[in-house]
Design a protein around this motif. Structure first.
Motif, short mmCIF file in Angstrom:
data_model
loop_
_atom_site.label_atom_id
_atom_site.label_comp_id
_atom_site.label_asym_id
_atom_site.label_seq_id
_atom_site.Cartn_x
_atom_site.Cartn_y
_atom_site.Cartn_z
N SER A 117 52.85 45.20 39.45
CA SER A 117 51.67 45.99 40.21
C SER A 117 51.89 46.58 41.28
CB SER A 117 50.61 44.34 40.45
OG SER A 117 51.46 44.20 41.31
N ALA A 118 50.42 48.38 40.96
CA ALA A 118 50.98 48.88 41.90
C ALA A 118 50.16 48.72 43.27
CB ALA A 118 49.57 50.09 41.90
N LYS A 119 50.21 47.53 44.15
CA LYS A 119 49.55 47.26 44.61
C LYS A 119 50.88 46.39 46.19
CE LYS A 119 45.79 43.94 45.02
NZ LYS A 119 46.40 43.09 43.36
N ASP A 120 51.70 45.60 45.75
CA ASP A 120 52.72 44.73 45.73
C ASP A 120 53.61 44.79 45.13
OD1 ASP A 120 51.78 43.02 43.61
OD2 ASP A 120 51.18 42.34 45.52
N ASN A 121 54.43 44.45 45.50
CA ASN A 121 55.82 44.20 43.97
C ASN A 121 56.15 43.12 43.24
OD1 ASN A 121 56.50 42.14 46.03
ND2 ASN A 121 58.69 43.23 46.71
N LYS A 122 54.89 42.54 42.62
CA LYS A 122 54.96 41.15 42.02
C LYS A 122 54.68 41.91 40.78
CE LYS A 122 53.40 37.23 44.93
NZ LYS A 122 52.46 36.56 44.90
N LEU A 123 55.20 41.01 39.58
CA LEU A 123 55.00 41.67 38.87
C LEU A 123 53.64 40.54 38.11
CD1 LEU A 123 58.17 39.45 37.19
CD2 LEU A 123 57.43 42.15 37.13
N MET A 124 53.00 41.20 36.75
CA MET A 124 51.64 41.58 36.64
C MET A 124 52.09 41.38 35.28
SD MET A 124 50.83 44.22 34.84
CE MET A 124 48.43 44.01 35.07
N GLY A 125 50.72 40.35 34.31
CA GLY A 125 50.18 40.39 33.59
C GLY A 125 49.26 39.59 32.46
N TYR A 126 49.13 39.30 31.38
CA TYR A 126 48.04 38.75 31.07
C TYR A 126 48.51 37.29 30.72
CZ TYR A 126 44.84 42.43 32.88
OH TYR A 126 44.42 43.15 33.51
N THR A 127 47.58 36.11 30.41
CA THR A 127 47.41 35.17 29.27
C THR A 127 46.39 35.50 28.17
OG1 THR A 127 44.96 33.49 30.27
CG2 THR A 127 46.87 33.43 31.52
N ASP A 128 46.67 34.82 27.10
CA ASP A 128 46.12 34.93 26.35
C ASP A 128 44.43 34.91 26.06
OD1 ASP A 128 45.93 32.07 26.68
OD2 ASP A 128 46.32 31.66 24.45
N THR A 129 44.30 34.68 27.22
CA THR A 129 43.02 35.10 27.12
C THR A 129 42.54 35.51 28.19
OG1 THR A 129 42.68 32.66 29.23
CG2 THR A 129 42.34 31.81 27.44
N MET A 130 42.99 36.84 28.24
CA MET A 130 43.19 37.66 29.30
C MET A 130 42.75 37.72 30.44
SD MET A 130 42.64 40.93 28.25
CE MET A 130 42.69 42.66 28.86
N LYS A 131 43.83 36.36 31.66
CA LYS A 131 43.47 36.29 32.75
C LYS A 131 44.69 36.76 33.28
CE LYS A 131 40.05 32.91 32.34
NZ LYS A 131 38.35 33.38 33.04
N LEU A 132 44.79 37.92 34.73
CA LEU A 132 45.02 39.13 35.11
C LEU A 132 46.37 37.54 35.90
CD1 LEU A 132 47.06 41.07 35.88
CD2 LEU A 132 45.03 41.59 38.04
N VAL A 133 47.59 37.63 35.84
CA VAL A 133 48.63 36.68 36.60
C VAL A 133 49.35 37.44 37.41
CG1 VAL A 133 50.07 35.02 36.51
CG2 VAL A 133 48.27 35.22 35.03
N ASN A 134 49.31 37.10 37.95
CA ASN A 134 50.97 37.75 39.59
C ASN A 134 51.49 37.15 39.57
OD1 ASN A 134 49.19 40.28 39.55
ND2 ASN A 134 47.58 39.32 40.68
N LEU A 135 53.52 37.46 40.00
CA LEU A 135 54.14 36.64 39.54
C LEU A 135 55.08 36.89 40.34
CD1 LEU A 135 55.35 35.46 36.61
CD2 LEU A 135 54.02 36.83 36.61
N LYS A 136 56.45 36.45 41.42
CA LYS A 136 57.43 37.16 41.77
C LYS A 136 58.39 36.84 40.51
CE LYS A 136 57.58 36.47 46.15
NZ LYS A 136 57.62 35.37 47.10
#
Ligand code: SAH
Ligand code: SF4
Ligand code: F3S
Length: 469
Positions: A421-440
């Motif tokens: 993601s642009a703002k921190d160095n975490k990974l980002m992605g979406y669930t099948d239900t289109m929820k944004l998830v951030n993770l290391k």
């Protein structure tokens, strides 16, 4: 010069749409030159920009993200609300300064704004430093327009009101290697009374199913994981082209290609059939997420908006979707402050939002668009009241977004990991239900669907960690 005409843009002809295959035989080529493209507006513009990028690269330009390195800057604009306009005019002011320092800089403007007659006239009369203006119907002409401009060095405005054809086979430079946008139809014939889109994008034109299916098959073979079928009103897909082939049939055929994730936007509640709900429920690779704009919870406002459903009909559809599609999430769009919206109308909107508990809602203050039916309506509601209503509504939709996210806490869900993601160095992605998830996690996870355990929830996103079990 070809200026758009709103009278023409409003008309809908019975003339058959022809499907043309793109081929470029313009002899024009540059070396050591860079382009930068600024995109405003909806996914359709984002995808058009992918075509524009490829067209520019086909004549030798390279992409840059540094504005001062650009030899050509393209602004792909949106006309949906006044603030979209203001952003573009703000940017044009910046570009004027750049052009003063670098007279060789070429400035292009395209997208929905030039399709508005008064905007193209304004650019002609007051923004002479905008060199090339084209519209949504003639993107494919860009190489030709560039050649013309470099030969004559005179402002070019080439915008057509009447949609011509469907252009197949435009080159495309996709932003992602995993997710792809696919137009399944162009234009819109709904003419909701507040909306400029039927004027800027022309009449509804579906693409041939074979062209869509071939494009998706090729993407799957290239390793793409997700496709999003695009249209202003995808539920009406095929109505202008086939007697019975419709979105339900197209979704079934796309599903059978076997691509892992299929999404579609936007669905107008009016054309949402039971057959479609059944197809979405049946196939695992059609994602359980539906964007279903309600616009208002007041029947009288819905009628004035020309939405052609009542709040009761919307609720029936909403509940049917919830019952039949397991684990589905539903988001919506809401406009506050439509002309003469009363306190009671607004209360009706709040009440339906409380009742339906949307996963997400995009909320807007009504914005007058030249040439729409709502443009001419007298309005007794002042802007301060509209802003107050928006704030009250936003509080409520944020509460329901957070409430919906609570059920994810501690659960393990599939996430397509897209990048950092642009703002921190975490990974980002979406669930099948289109929820944004951030993770290391490491870069090797990008482009994969991973099991992620949700460890924290917020209003707009979830935090998680890879679940290796
Ligand atoms: N085709 C989609 C909407 C595309 S525009 C549909 O019908 O659902 C995206 C959203 O912008 C709309 O759903 C609406 O909520 C909002 N919008 C469109 N015109 C607007 C206007 N004049 N003022 C404020 N919001 C508007
Ligand atoms: Fe605009 Fe209505 Fe068409 Fe959506 S369906 S693009 S809101 S006219
Ligand atoms: Fe904007 Fe045009 Fe899309 S007006 S929302 S860019 S169709």
């Amino acid at each position: 010069m070809h200026l758009p005409n709103l009278q023409e843009a409003r008309s809908r002809t019975k003339k058959e749409v022809s499907i043309n295959r793109y081929s470029c035989n313009i002899e024009y080529y540059v070396t050591n030159k860079n382009y930068l493209i600024l995109t405003y507006g909806c996914q359709m513009n984002v995808h058009d920009s992918e075509n524009i990028k490829a067209l520019l690269e086909s004549v030798g330009y390279n992409e840059t993200t540094n504005i001062s390195d650009a030899d050509i800057i393209v602004i792909n604009t949106c006309a949906i609300r006044e603030n979209a306009h203001n952003k573009v005019f703000g940017m044009l002011g910046r570009l004027k300064k750049l052009k003063e320092n670098n007279p060789n800089l070429i400035i292009c403007m395209c997208g929905c704004m030039p399709q508005e007659e008064h905007i193209s006239l304004e650019i002609r009369d007051k923004y002479k430093y905008v060199d090339i203006v084209f519209g949504t119907h003639n993107i494919y002409q860009l190489p030709q327009l560039l050649k013309e401009y470099t030969t004559n060095q005179k402002q070019i405005i080439e915008v057509y009101s009447i949609e011509g054809n469907v252009i197949e086979g435009l080159p495309v430079k996709r932003d992602s290697q995993y997710k792809a946008w696919i137009n399944i139809m162009y234009g819109c014939d709904k003419f909701c009374t507040y909306c400029i889109v039927p004027f800027t994008r022309g009449k509804q034109r579906s693409r041939l199913k074979e062209d869509i299916l071939n494009e998706i098959t090729a993407l799957k073979n290239d390793g793409y994981i997700e496709v999003t079928l695009l249209g202003q009103n995808v539920n009406a897909y095929g109505k202008d082209l086939y007697s019975s082939y419709n979105l339900a049939a197209l979704l079934t055929d796309v599903s059978k290609i076997g691509i892992k994730r299929i999404r579609f936007v936007t669905s107008h509640p009016w054309d949402f059939t039971d057959e479609m709900i059944d197809v979405i429920a049946k196939y695992d690779n059609i994602m359980p997420y539906i964007h279903l704009p309600i616009q208002s919870g007041s029947n009288s406002i819905l009628k004035k908006m020309g939405r052609r459903y009542t709040k009761e009909e919307y609720i029936v559809l909403f509940n049917k979707i919830k019952q039949k599609i397991k684990n589905v999430s539903i988001s919506t769009d809401i406009i506050v402050g439509f002309p003469n919206e009363t306190d009671k109308d607004f209360e009706d909107t709040l009440s339906i939002v409380k009742q339906l508990q949307f996963d997400l809602a995009y909320t807007f203050i009504f914005s007058k668009r030249v040439s729409t039916v709502a443009y001419t309506l007298e309005d007794s509601v002042d802007l301060a009241t509209k802003k107050q209503r928006l704030a009250i509504l936003n509080k409520l939709v944020n509460e329901s977004a957070l409430n919906n996210n609570k059920k994810y806490l501690g659960k393990t869900v599939d996430v397509l990991i897209e990048g950092y993601s642009a703002k921190d160095n975490k990974l980002m992605g979406y669930t099948d239900t289109m929820k944004l998830v951030n993770l290391k996690g490491g870069a090797s996870l990008i482009g994969k669907i991973k099991k992620v355990k949700i460890t924290n929830i917020k209003t707009w996103s979830l935090d998680g960690e890879i679940d290796d079990r």
